[in-house]
Design a protein around this motif. Structure first.
Motif: not given
Length: 263
Positions: A106-109, A114-119, A141-149, A152-154
């Motif tokens: 999907c398309k992600i911000q 990079q954080l998602l790829e490492k996870s 998109e919704c799922s991975f965006s939520a995880l990405g946010k 990123h917060f952490l």
């Protein structure tokens, strides 16, 4: 049977009318969380009005069967609904952001990729679950965006930031969003979130208990010093008693003073 999603004053620009949405309904088993039932429906047509209405994905007959299986507790059934509106576009022109392809899913911000790829490299199930379930593009998109946010917060927040209630609430909301969208093992992530959420509460308790321990230790030292002084007084008093008892014969107070004087 319909589910109604209220669109109040804060959502006056909610894009209904001629649009469709992907809907995910999670029927929570309140006795056995692993038995939660997830129903998904794509391209549900939205209708204009005070409420956004979409058809429930589960038929009534099956819904009634849930009564005996732990889905109803105290006459309450918990249903978590997620609605992803289609054709919204990925760019907010007021806050332009760059979205890029994420692992062909999907398309992600961009800042989350990079954080998602490492996870995902450490936890392959993050991707495998989506591939296995053949989830829609929008849900991905919704799922991975939520995880990405959340990731990123952490990565960007410091522990001192968690002193703010609003920041803690933001983290809790991000975590709730991820938990709703990822219905598989998140044990690798949960400790980091829970630790951040509870750190200052625990730190305050630890600080208080340390103070209590210090006070009690000081009192203990004081009591020990008093005990040593009292033991010294006790030994002196014992010696004085022994000296006083020499030649002393205890008598009955009703005895005559001259008792034994005259045979």
């Amino acid at each position: 049977m319909d589910v109604y999603f209220y669109s109040g004053p804060d959502n006056v620009n909610f894009p209904v009318g001629g649009r469709s949405a992907n809907v995910k309904l999670s029927f929570l088993n309140q006795l056995e969380t692993k038995s939660t039932i997830i129903e998904e429906s794509e391209n549900v047509q939205l209708k204009q009005g005070d409420n956004v209405v979409c058809s429930l994905c589960m038929n009534l007959e099956r819904f009634h069967d849930l009564v005996q299986d732990g889905f109803f507790v105290n006459d309450t059934c918990i249903i978590v609904a997620e609605v992803c509106v289609n054709d919204l576009g990925l760019l907010d022109h007021n806050h332009p952001r760059l979205f890029v392809d994420f692992m062909g899913l999907c398309k992600i911000q961009k800042e989350y990729v990079q954080l998602l790829e490492k996870s995902c490299a450490k936890h392959p199930s993050l991707v495998k679950s989506h591939l296995k379930r053949k989830r829609s593009q929008r849900f991905k998109e919704c799922s991975f965006s939520a995880l990405g946010k959340l990731l990123h917060f952490l990565e960007t927040k410091k522990l001192r930031d968690m002193m703010s209630y609003d920041v803690r609430q933001e983290l809790q909301d991000l975590w709730d969003g991820v938990e709703m969208r990822f219905d598989y093992d998140l044990s690798w992530l949960e400790p980091h979130v829970k630790s951040a959420l509870t750190y200052f509460e625990k730190a305050t308790k630890v600080k208080k208990l340390k103070g209590d321990v210090a006070d009690l230790q000081e009192k203990s030292k004081s009591l020990k010093a008093k005990a040593i002084a009292m033991n010294a007084d006790l030994e002196i008093t014992k010696k004085e008693l022994a000296m006083a008892e020499e030649g002393f014969v205890e008598r009955d107070l009703d005895d005559k003073i001259g008792c034994g004087l005259i045979p």
